[in-house]
Design an enzyme around this catalytic site. Sequence first.
Site, mmCIF file in Angstrom:
data_model
loop_
_atom_site.group_PDB
_atom_site.id
_atom_site.type_symbol
_atom_site.label_atom_id
_atom_site.label_comp_id
_atom_site.label_asym_id
_atom_site.label_seq_id
_atom_site.Cartn_x
_atom_site.Cartn_y
_atom_site.Cartn_z
ATOM 1 C CG ASP A 9 -2.231 0.739 1.012
ATOM 2 O OD1 ASP A 9 -2.165 1.965 1.124
ATOM 3 O OD2 ASP A 9 -3.289 0.139 0.743
ATOM 4 N NE ARG B 222 -4.083 10.631 3.712
ATOM 5 C CZ ARG B 222 -3.683 9.444 3.319
ATOM 6 N NH1 ARG B 222 -3.667 9.133 2.046
ATOM 7 N NH2 ARG B 222 -3.303 8.548 4.167
ATOM 8 C CE LYS C 24 -6.375 0.486 -1.059
ATOM 9 N NZ LYS C 24 -6.040 0.200 0.336
ATOM 10 C CD1 TRP C 25 -7.531 5.288 -9.098
ATOM 11 C CD2 TRP C 25 -6.400 4.341 -10.765
ATOM 12 N NE1 TRP C 25 -7.355 6.240 -10.062
ATOM 13 C CE2 TRP C 25 -6.667 5.679 -11.105
ATOM 14 C CE3 TRP C 25 -5.704 3.543 -11.670
ATOM 15 C CZ2 TRP C 25 -6.272 6.233 -12.322
ATOM 16 C CZ3 TRP C 25 -5.317 4.097 -12.872
ATOM 17 C CH2 TRP C 25 -5.594 5.430 -13.188
ATOM 18 C CG ASP C 26 -6.527 5.395 -1.985
ATOM 19 O OD1 ASP C 26 -7.691 5.816 -1.976
ATOM 20 O OD2 ASP C 26 -5.881 5.147 -0.946
ATOM 21 C CG ASN D 128 -6.692 8.734 -0.003
ATOM 22 O OD1 ASN D 128 -7.604 8.139 0.558
ATOM 23 N ND2 ASN D 128 -5.638 8.106 -0.480
ATOM 24 N N GLY E 213 -11.457 4.425 0.939
ATOM 25 C CA GLY E 213 -12.514 3.424 1.091
ATOM 26 C C GLY E 213 -13.502 3.590 -0.040
ATOM 27 C CG ASP F 25 -10.240 4.045 4.380
ATOM 28 O OD1 ASP F 25 -9.826 3.084 3.707
ATOM 29 O OD2 ASP F 25 -9.822 5.205 4.229
HETATM 30 C C1 DGJ Z 1 -7.033 5.339 1.897
HETATM 31 C C2 DGJ Z 1 -7.340 3.896 1.625
HETATM 32 O O1 DGJ Z 1 -8.705 3.658 1.704
HETATM 33 C C3 DGJ Z 1 -6.552 3.042 2.588
HETATM 34 O O2 DGJ Z 1 -6.896 1.691 2.430
HETATM 35 C C4 DGJ Z 1 -5.095 3.257 2.340
HETATM 36 O O3 DGJ Z 1 -4.762 2.823 1.050
HETATM 37 C C5 DGJ Z 1 -4.753 4.733 2.506
HETATM 38 N N1 DGJ Z 1 -5.618 5.568 1.721
HETATM 39 C C6 DGJ Z 1 -3.318 4.990 2.143
HETATM 40 O O4 DGJ Z 1 -3.001 6.313 2.161
#
Ligand code: DGJ
EC number: 3.2.1.22
Length: 711
Positions: free
Chosen positions: A358, A435, A468-470, A472, A513, A532
């Site tokens: 991650d 963030r 995993k394409w996040d 935030n 999440g 999350d």
């Molecule tokens: C938010 C994600 O939902 C988490 O699972 C994790 O990947 C964090 N970001 C990492 O910054």
Amino acid sequence: MALFIENDGKLFRLVTSRTEYQMSVDRHGVLRHLWYGQKVGVPMDYLQEGQDVGFSGSPYDAGNDRAYSLDTAAQECPANGTGDYRISAIKANGGIDLRFLKYSVVKETVTIPGLPAAFGDAETLEITLIDDSAKIAVTLRYGVFEDLDLITRSAEIANCGDAEITLEKAASLSLDLPAGDWEWIHFPGRHTMERQPNRASLFEGIQESESLRGTSSHQQNPAFILCEKNCTETKGLCIGGTLLYSGIFQTAIEKNQLEQVRITMGIHPDLFRWTLRAGEHFYTPQAAMSLSMDGFEKLSHNFHRFIREHVTRGKFSDAPRPVLLNSWEAAYFDFDEEKLLSIAKEAATLGVELFVLDDGWFGRRNDDSSSLGDWFVNRDKLPHGLDGLAKSLNALGLKMGLWFEPECISEESELYRKHPDWVIAPKKRKPVRGRYQLVLDLSRKEVENYLFDTMAAILSSANIAYVKWDMNRSLCDFNDGEQPHRYILGLYSLLERLTATFPDVLFEGCSGGGGRFDAGMLYYTPQIWCSDDTDAVERTKIQFGTSFFYPASSMGSHVSAVPNHQTGRVTPLETRGVVATAGCLGYELDPRTLSEDEKNIVRAQIKRYKSLEPLIHGGKYYRLTDPTKKNVAAWMFTDGKHVLAQGVQFHTMPNTLRQTLRLRGLEAKAHYRVEETGQILTGSALMCGGLLLHRAWGDFNAFEILLTKEP
Ligand code: DGJ
């Protein structure tokens, strides 16, 4: 055949297994909505005869026919400036008066340039309306998925004149319903508590759910249900709709002076202004709607199959998903190669198949304040690079997955120092931080190209099987009314290019999440990290709400450590396993901290999940209780032969009788053997009397009961 065109090409009937949708061209050329409900087989236009209503005017060409007013007529594409004071589906400067021009039938599904569109076996009806004076043509497209009682809708808007037109609203769906006791369900939430169904009666006026956050958001979801007052899981009429779109959206419902109901859904008009120059076209995202006469359960089954069979693509759409261990809650930013490999080594002995590295592997990222955009490996942490790590993981029998947050950039990064102009920022002010980070302007091709080249190079540099394409943060600071949608077009283009170039890589969506859990993202990423919040108790509620539209195969769901990192709650490992099994199973903990007993439990969980996965992902899903209201969360899956009933009893009480759990979707006369006890019960007993649950001992006890139909 699903499309019936009658009355000299003026009456359109879209007929599915159990439902019928009708529209017709009226005497003034307006495309009227006639009917959406059970199959009737006869024209329902007689219901549309109007009568004079005070202060509801008539179009000029209706002469003195005061009974004819667009303010009261049910329509397919209501627009502004026509004397219809309800919410419009389409708005342009100067107003639009759309009249029927032509129709055509396409014997297949259609694609939409730059946007997700449902594929597969369906017919499409295209109806073109035109405003001769404003020089705007609107082609409405209806895809009819007969078996699923489901209709997709989208619109193409063309400027067929010489002058520029500004579109102010371009909804994907507009549906007029007759007066009635309609109730509305939408899915509000927040970070770590997404998609909690909220049911309310409609009041006179406009009610909305919306996102102006640039993403579909944690706070609302682009999905709605309108239902009869007494509608339940198994009884009553309900209509559901969802958008294949991941950006700003608005679902607006108006109950007017006559209690007629109109719903529109599409790109949010508040942050939308689109200039159409001569000859240009605008394509709305696609919406999908379905109608059930048998309550929410049938509606959900229609949408689950729709998403699995007509939205998610690629080799993973239908394939078993790897059981993964994600490093986030196991290590956060505190890791190096040695630690990762020691976690991975332990994970491999448990049956985990894929190790996901991650956040924190790139640039100088040791916390969340820097390095987004610097997609090069941190050699201090990973001295042998990603390739070295992948090789070591592969040697342990694990595949490797990698986290990215491509759309964001830290000001503390090399990329920002080089391209400060690449961020979305207002012209005269400083942008809003979320963030600590800013957002890259994906509406710019050079930004999209940079991300494609950089990510493609990384994915080619090592044996990476999963991404995993996040994402935030919420977006802000748009400079014009085209940027929010152009951002999503850029995102989709990037996803399309990467998924096409790396067809063997499983992409999982994520936005803190479940902040971008929608059918648009599912077109590119067949699974999405659901929330999350990994607390098993809270997860039952989140997965419950998510299940109204989205199948179990779309929900990333992990077993995490206790006390839980979001709530501090301690739940049994078995319970965490049962809840996570009802999606795409993964682990979010450091397996080195588990006792030998716990390791054995995890081994058994993974083994069992692998054998049950076809039933969980391919079977029908039933919500047996509402965990937001009851002391027990219960759900089940069945593929016709096997039945898996799972759930959690939240708070235990002394001196009670054993609870019963009524199953659904079984054959009344068939016999089912309970795996654990060997007991044989008929489908009717299981559905009417139910299963007897064990008395719970301690809080948050889970149950999992497998039944098999006797030959
Ligand atoms: C938010 C994600 O939902 C988490 O699972 C994790 O990947 C964090 N970001 C990492 O910054």
